[in-house]
Design an enzyme around this catalytic site. Sequence first.
Site, mmCIF file in Angstrom:
data_model
loop_
_atom_site.group_PDB
_atom_site.id
_atom_site.type_symbol
_atom_site.label_atom_id
_atom_site.label_comp_id
_atom_site.label_asym_id
_atom_site.label_seq_id
_atom_site.Cartn_x
_atom_site.Cartn_y
_atom_site.Cartn_z
ATOM 1 N N ASP A 55 1.143 3.374 -2.120
ATOM 2 C CA ASP A 55 -0.183 3.086 -1.573
ATOM 3 C C ASP A 55 -1.129 2.529 -2.640
ATOM 4 O O ASP A 55 -1.659 3.275 -3.458
ATOM 5 C CB ASP A 55 -0.749 4.386 -0.978
ATOM 6 N N ASP A 261 -3.828 -3.408 0.505
ATOM 7 C CA ASP A 261 -3.541 -1.992 0.689
ATOM 8 C C ASP A 261 -2.101 -1.816 1.188
ATOM 9 O O ASP A 261 -1.841 -1.862 2.387
ATOM 10 C CB ASP A 261 -4.548 -1.409 1.689
#
Length: 408
Positions: A55, A261
Amino acid sequence: MAAIWTMVIVHLLLLLPLLRSSIVFELHGDVYPTGLFYVTMNIGEPAKPYNLDVDTGSPLTWLECNAPLKSTHKGPHEPYRPTRTNLVPCEDERCVAVHRDLGLAHDCTQNPHQCDYVLRYKDGESSLGVLLIDQFSLTTNNENRPYLAFGCGYDQEGGQEARAGPVEVDGVLGIGRGTGDLVSQLRQQGIITQHIFGHCLGVRGGGFLFFGGDRVPSAGVTWVPMAQNVRSHYSPGAATLNLNVQLEYPVSVEPMPTIFDSGSTYTYVHMDTYARLISAVAVTLESSSLTKAHDDALPECWEENELIQSVDNVKNKFKPLEFTFGHGVNQATMEIPPENYIVVTQNGKVCLGILNGSQIGLDRLNLIGGNIMQNHIMIYDNERARIGWVRTSCDEMPGPEPLIGSRL
Ligand SMILES: *[C@@H]1O[C@H](CO)[C@@H](O)[C@H](O)[C@H]1NC(C)=O
């Protein structure tokens, strides 16, 4: 005197390969149906494996912890067992960094012996935890086993939509922009010599992740300056989205701040952009064999008379998209082939992997998720405050660049 110098030089030569080498990890998972890309990290003494969701949108790595009061454990491995001795005290520099990265008040009056935190994700999920320190086995030969600070999450509350798909992970590898994230810690300890990392998410699943600068391709990389104004996030600044129909159908009304992201499976754009994108895709599909359909997997889908077997069967009916960042000499374009933004579901339908950001409260923020970044080496270069990418297949891990010729 000469003897001392010889020793120093021998020492430096011994260190050289260690300092120069990037650390490379294999990735598993895919955009669909898994919904995430993960790395297996070996942590603790003795080292145990944990699957961590990669992430770049959050700055703290954490594992589900074995907490006595609450058991929310869903991961494939035994939860991590914390001990009192590996708690990071509140006044520790690493706790200050994590509180800063997460935008939390650094208040040590309640619990001076530990570093409490709360992480909130964009989809509403949250995780409560304490900061710990333990050994990470970063290479298979056990050469690199640094002590790193990470979160022990003992209370997770679900978001509006499950973060993960059907495959559950043991935690999150939070490598978003920060000062206390894993890559920053490796740089501070001198385990990597440059604050650079990157990933390659395979369009057919798998791929790789690297920490350090010497796996950066020496040519062919498109670079944009890294915007500094979005906390915890890697941002190329403002972007516009275009669908490449014959006359270039402009989808965005105006440039909007954008982040990369990898922790988000899909990509989110502002509702105006989204509405225009749907009309533009409808125009391109008008004379095709695809008709609108419903599929529980995603909101915008199409079908054919026969079940669609794979992305390869329909990708030619869609047009490439492009994101354009910056302006003037800094303008850069990222071309997105259809296979990156469409998904063929298990029900044999094809769906759009770009979603309405206003529905999850993103408002004027474009979020470029893992799907758009597939088959690109994405490079986050904090040394020169820039983000780069190059299109490639992610099937093969890159070898180290030769010593001469490496400019980074
Ligand atoms: C996007 O989401 C917003 C907020 O929920 C909603 O008002 C809007 O109608 C949606 N747009 C489309 C095209 O679905």
